[in-house]
Design a protein around this motif. Structure first.
Motif, PDB file in Angstrom:
ATOM      1  N   PHE A  45       0.864  -1.185   0.000  1.00 33.97           N
ATOM      2  CA  PHE A  45       0.000   0.000   0.000  1.00 33.97           C
ATOM      3  C   PHE A  45       0.895   1.228   0.000  1.00 33.97           C
ATOM      4  CE2 PHE A  45      -2.195   3.482   2.040  1.00 33.97           C
ATOM      5  CZ  PHE A  45      -3.463   3.447   1.494  1.00 33.97           C
ATOM      6  N   ALA A  46       0.696   2.113  -0.982  1.00 34.55           N
ATOM      7  CA  ALA A  46       1.509   3.322  -1.109  1.00 34.55           C
ATOM      8  C   ALA A  46       0.611   4.536  -1.187  1.00 34.55           C
ATOM      9  CB  ALA A  46       2.402   3.246  -2.343  1.00 34.55           C
ATOM     10  N   LEU A  47       0.871   5.498  -0.321  1.00 37.31           N
ATOM     11  CA  LEU A  47       0.141   6.763  -0.361  1.00 37.31           C
ATOM     12  C   LEU A  47       0.790   7.664  -1.400  1.00 37.31           C
ATOM     13  CD1 LEU A  47      -2.117   8.429   1.012  1.00 37.31           C
ATOM     14  CD2 LEU A  47      -0.372   9.327   2.561  1.00 37.31           C
ATOM     15  N   ARG A  48      -0.032   8.267  -2.272  1.00 34.30           N
ATOM     16  CA  ARG A  48       0.487   9.066  -3.379  1.00 34.30           C
ATOM     17  C   ARG A  48      -0.093  10.474  -3.347  1.00 34.30           C
ATOM     18  NH1 ARG A  48       2.386   6.076  -7.592  1.00 34.30           N
ATOM     19  NH2 ARG A  48       3.298   8.084  -8.173  1.00 34.30           N
ATOM     20  N   SER A  49       0.692  11.424  -3.808  1.00 30.80           N
ATOM     21  CA  SER A  49       0.213  12.802  -3.886  1.00 30.80           C
ATOM     22  C   SER A  49       1.011  13.568  -4.925  1.00 30.80           C
ATOM     23  CB  SER A  49       0.325  13.499  -2.525  1.00 30.80           C
ATOM     24  OG  SER A  49      -0.181  14.825  -2.599  1.00 30.80           O
ATOM     25  N   VAL A  50       0.326  14.481  -5.615  1.00 26.79           N
ATOM     26  CA  VAL A  50       0.946  15.391  -6.573  1.00 26.79           C
ATOM     27  C   VAL A  50       0.310  16.763  -6.372  1.00 26.79           C
ATOM     28  CG1 VAL A  50       1.299  15.993  -9.004  1.00 26.79           C
ATOM     29  CG2 VAL A  50       1.353  13.596  -8.297  1.00 26.79           C
ATOM     30  N   VAL A  51       1.132  17.767  -6.156  1.00 21.55           N
ATOM     31  CA  VAL A  51       0.642  19.147  -6.057  1.00 21.55           C
ATOM     32  C   VAL A  51       1.507  20.016  -6.956  1.00 21.55           C
ATOM     33  CG1 VAL A  51       0.302  21.144  -4.568  1.00 21.55           C
ATOM     34  CG2 VAL A  51      -0.267  18.862  -3.722  1.00 21.55           C
ATOM     35  N   GLN A  52       0.847  20.731  -7.889  1.00 23.81           N
ATOM     36  CA  GLN A  52       1.530  21.637  -8.806  1.00 23.81           C
ATOM     37  C   GLN A  52       0.839  22.996  -8.744  1.00 23.81           C
ATOM     38  OE1 GLN A  52       1.079  19.398 -12.447  1.00 23.81           O
ATOM     39  NE2 GLN A  52       3.013  18.303 -12.161  1.00 23.81           N
ATOM     40  N   PHE A  53       1.570  23.985  -8.283  1.00 27.52           N
ATOM     41  CA  PHE A  53       1.041  25.335  -8.156  1.00 27.52           C
ATOM     42  C   PHE A  53       1.691  26.207  -9.217  1.00 27.52           C
ATOM     43  CE2 PHE A  53       1.231  29.626  -6.189  1.00 27.52           C
ATOM     44  CZ  PHE A  53      -0.136  29.861  -6.126  1.00 27.52           C
ATOM     45  N   ASP A  54       0.866  26.758 -10.125  1.00 28.93           N
ATOM     46  CA  ASP A  54       1.360  27.519 -11.259  1.00 28.93           C
ATOM     47  C   ASP A  54       1.021  28.999 -11.118  1.00 28.93           C
ATOM     48  OD1 ASP A  54       2.081  25.072 -12.213  1.00 28.93           O
ATOM     49  OD2 ASP A  54       0.621  25.014 -13.847  1.00 28.93           O
ATOM     50  N   ALA A  55       1.924  29.810 -11.596  1.00 30.19           N
ATOM     51  CA  ALA A  55       1.698  31.251 -11.715  1.00 30.19           C
ATOM     52  C   ALA A  55       2.107  31.669 -13.117  1.00 30.19           C
ATOM     53  CB  ALA A  55       2.502  32.023 -10.669  1.00 30.19           C
ATOM     54  N   LEU A  66      -6.473  36.403 -22.036  1.00 27.88           N
ATOM     55  CA  LEU A  66      -5.984  35.360 -21.137  1.00 27.88           C
ATOM     56  C   LEU A  66      -5.688  35.985 -19.776  1.00 27.88           C
ATOM     57  CD1 LEU A  66      -3.491  33.736 -23.664  1.00 27.88           C
ATOM     58  CD2 LEU A  66      -5.760  32.899 -23.071  1.00 27.88           C
ATOM     59  N   GLY A  67      -6.320  35.477 -18.758  1.00 29.78           N
ATOM     60  CA  GLY A  67      -6.196  36.074 -17.441  1.00 29.78           C
ATOM     61  C   GLY A  67      -4.943  35.622 -16.708  1.00 29.78           C
ATOM     62  N   SER A  68      -4.082  36.588 -16.349  1.00 27.29           N
ATOM     63  CA  SER A  68      -2.898  36.277 -15.548  1.00 27.29           C
ATOM     64  C   SER A  68      -3.315  35.918 -14.130  1.00 27.29           C
ATOM     65  CB  SER A  68      -1.953  37.475 -15.526  1.00 27.29           C
ATOM     66  OG  SER A  68      -1.563  37.857 -16.831  1.00 27.29           O
ATOM     67  N   GLY A  69      -2.481  35.159 -13.457  1.00 25.28           N
ATOM     68  CA  GLY A  69      -2.794  34.789 -12.079  1.00 25.28           C
ATOM     69  C   GLY A  69      -2.121  33.496 -11.673  1.00 25.28           C
ATOM     70  N   LEU A 121       5.688  30.008 -13.906  1.00 33.58           N
ATOM     71  CA  LEU A 121       6.493  29.321 -12.898  1.00 33.58           C
ATOM     72  C   LEU A 121       5.653  28.248 -12.241  1.00 33.58           C
ATOM     73  CD1 LEU A 121       9.051  29.090 -11.055  1.00 33.58           C
ATOM     74  CD2 LEU A 121       7.913  30.738  -9.543  1.00 33.58           C
ATOM     75  N   ARG A 122       6.224  27.062 -12.115  1.00 31.27           N
ATOM     76  CA  ARG A 122       5.555  25.960 -11.406  1.00 31.27           C
ATOM     77  C   ARG A 122       6.389  25.568 -10.184  1.00 31.27           C
ATOM     78  NH1 ARG A 122       3.301  20.950 -14.603  1.00 31.27           N
ATOM     79  NH2 ARG A 122       1.583  22.459 -14.714  1.00 31.27           N
ATOM     80  N   SER A 123       5.689  25.408  -9.069  1.00 30.23           N
ATOM     81  CA  SER A 123       6.279  24.852  -7.847  1.00 30.23           C
ATOM     82  C   SER A 123       5.565  23.531  -7.578  1.00 30.23           C
ATOM     83  CB  SER A 123       6.087  25.812  -6.672  1.00 30.23           C
ATOM     84  OG  SER A 123       6.620  27.086  -6.971  1.00 30.23           O
ATOM     85  N   GLN A 124       6.329  22.489  -7.365  1.00 32.31           N
ATOM     86  CA  GLN A 124       5.727  21.146  -7.330  1.00 32.31           C
ATOM     87  C   GLN A 124       6.359  20.276  -6.264  1.00 32.31           C
ATOM     88  OE1 GLN A 124       5.560  18.700 -11.083  1.00 32.31           O
ATOM     89  NE2 GLN A 124       6.915  17.344  -9.937  1.00 32.31           N
ATOM     90  N   PHE A 125       5.510  19.461  -5.645  1.00 36.45           N
ATOM     91  CA  PHE A 125       6.023  18.297  -4.918  1.00 36.45           C
ATOM     92  C   PHE A 125       5.205  17.090  -5.328  1.00 36.45           C
ATOM     93  CE2 PHE A 125       2.760  19.591  -1.781  1.00 36.45           C
ATOM     94  CZ  PHE A 125       2.143  18.368  -1.516  1.00 36.45           C
ATOM     95  N   ALA A 126       5.840  15.944  -5.365  1.00 35.94           N
ATOM     96  CA  ALA A 126       5.167  14.721  -5.806  1.00 35.94           C
ATOM     97  C   ALA A 126       5.856  13.531  -5.167  1.00 35.94           C
ATOM     98  CB  ALA A 126       5.187  14.593  -7.332  1.00 35.94           C
TER      99      ALA A 126
END
Length: 505
Positions: A108-118, A132-135, A499-504
């Motif tokens: 059993f493996a717990l998985r997660s992906v989070v990608q926050f883009d600006a 196209l809306g910036s943000g 810019l993308r900030s990510q953990f996975a």
């Protein structure tokens, strides 16, 4: 002479008497003398002897009890060791919590992906249709688990809480897979899967979205991915692989969730793909592959006996902070479509290059109330490359028939003065959604499609501090040339910094 004799005779008689009496007196003195007392009576000596026997017996009993206790402790220690050994092992490989049974039959493996883009968009000329809306946006925010049960069964359940900003939480994947059959002499099991997941539709799609070179896949690859594949696509399929090859065949259905337009018969489609690595070495890999996929029957969006089957091809620039699409064919009445894809790639030491070409043929049924004069075709392609400044490489894997991302050889650490992995990347992509579009200033010919042509040049700098965290900085030059139905120009020139900030894990 008489006088000496008289003296001698009495003396001899006295000596004779003394010699005869002295031994008897001495013997009498010896036999009549009493022994010296010892100080311990016979009764006490017997009591001490009995007590000593009792102590020796008690000592023997205690020794037997100690031996029994040692045996019990040893047996208990053995049981404890067995119980501890039988407990599942816990690992945190690359930050992923994984629990594995002793025999390896359960995992059993717990998985997660989070990608926050600006992203910031600079659009010229700015109109209502290309604003196209910036943000910022959580491009992906996934949480779920992968598991193996009874050795040969794999299951997965993932939820998606991100997207392009307008979606609600949705099921990303949920499937059950049997991987215990090795027919035809296969070295790896043939995997049979049913449920919902994302089947790789090409080389770019075969690389995990957590390991891609840029924030998004090339526009052509992303568009094709969403036709019969994509996240949360229901289906049934088979997957096979060897050391240097991969093959898949999948029948697909709808995407999980509620469609924007009511569907009375769901879409059905298919994906066929083969890939192999004809050249492989410790520091190089060559990839070749092809795919054939399509929609067998588009979703029916009309209630009752009449049917309304249509397909639509549209794609965003290669950033998803904004959901606006700059190229779009609009809905086309059709009874299906087919996509042919060709793919190639190579890696050598810390250099990597890849490219794909796609052609989409639509089986159009009509234009308005008129039968379609032809079946429109569209195409797209891209070339991309990367140079890993710190020396790591992109290895090829048969798991999905594609290249893996960079894994830093020396994770970032201020204490050790190591900086992770750094990479420069570039890409040029073209997506052409025009067919018999006609000329500017005039209406489109009958059946002509003015979806537009989009060309994007991207430069990127990627930093991989470790195997869990990474940052991607991209700049894009987007060039869109498109005509309206009446012939007006709907061109757009867009500059995008993202810019993308990510953990996975």
């Amino acid at each position: 002479m008489k006088t000496p004799a008289r003296r001698v005779l009495p003396a001899a008689i006295l000596a004779s008497l003394f010699c005869s009496v002295a031994p008897a007196a001495l013997a009498q003195a010896v036999t009549t003398a009493s022994p010296k007392p010892s100080g311990i009576s016979q009764e006490r000596a017997l009591a001490l002897s009995a007590r000593l026997d009792a102590l020796e017996k008690r000592n023997e009993e205690l020794e037997e009890q100690i031996a029994d206790l040692k045996a019990q402790v040893a047996a208990g220690e053995g049981q404890i060791r067995e119980q501890v050994a039988a407990q599942p092992t816990v690992s945190l490989n690359n930050g992923r919590p994984t629990f594995t049974s002793l025999d390896g039959n359960f995992k059993f493996a717990l998985r997660s992906v989070v990608q926050f883009d600006a992203a910031h968009y600079d659009v010229s000329p700015l109109r209502t249709d290309n604003d196209l809306g910036s943000g910022t946006n959580f491009r992906r925010a996934r949480l779920g688990f992968d598991a193996t049960v009874y050795k040969d069964w794999n299951i997965a359940l993932w939820g998606e809480f991100g997207g392009t900003g307008g979606e609600s939480a949705v099921l990303n994947q949920a499937f059950v897979e049997y991987a215990g059959w090795r027919p035809f002499g296969l070295t790896e099991p043939l995997r049979l899967r049913v449920g919902a997941w994302a089947t790789p539709t090409g080389l770019e799609d075969a690389t995990s979205n957590t390991e891609g070179l840029f924030l998004e896949r090339a526009a052509a690859a992303e568009l094709v991915r969403g036709l019969a594949g994509g996240d949360g696509r229901t289906g049934f399929g088979a997957f096979a692989r060897g050391e240097r090859w991969y093959g898949s065949a999948v029948l697909t259905g709808k995407v999980v969730g509620t469609p924007s337009t009511a569907e009375y018969n769901q879409q059905s489609g298919y994906i066929l793909r083969a890939a192999f690595s004809p050249l492989h070495g410790p520091d190089y890999d060559l990839h070749l592959g092809a795919s054939l996929q399509g929609i067998l029957e588009p979703a029916d969006t009309a209630a009752g006996p009449a049917e309304a089957n249509a397909v639509r091809l549209a794609e965003r620039p290669e950033v998803r902070v904004s959901g606006a699409r700059l190229v779009d064919t609009g809905a086309m009445a059709a009874n299906g479509l087919q996509v042919l894809g060709l793919e190639a790639g190579a890696s050598w030491k810390n250099l990597y290059a890849a490219g794909e070409w796609f052609q989409v043929d639509v089986s159009r049924t009509q234009v308005g109330a008129v039968r379609s004069p032809f079946d429109p075709s569209f195409s797209g392609w891209y070339l991309q490359g990367a140079w890993t400044l710190t020396g790591e490489r992109h290895p090829w894997s048969s798991a999905n028939g594609g290249f893996n991302g960079v894994k830093p050889a020396k994770p970032f650490s201020l204490e050790k003065r190591t900086w992770g992995a750094w990479e420069l990347a570039g890409r040029y992509s073209v997506l052409d959604l025009n067919d018999k579009a006609g000329s500017a200033g005039a209406a489109a010919p009958l059946g002509g499609v003015r979806g537009g042509e989009q060309k994007i040049t991207t430069l990127g700098l990627n930093w991989y501090p470790n195997n869990v965290v990474r940052f991607l900085l991209d700049y894009q030059w987007v060039d869109v040339r498109r005509l309206s139905a009446a012939g007006a120009r709907l061109d757009s020139d867009v500059g995008v910094v993202s810019l993308r900030s990510q953990f996975a894990f």
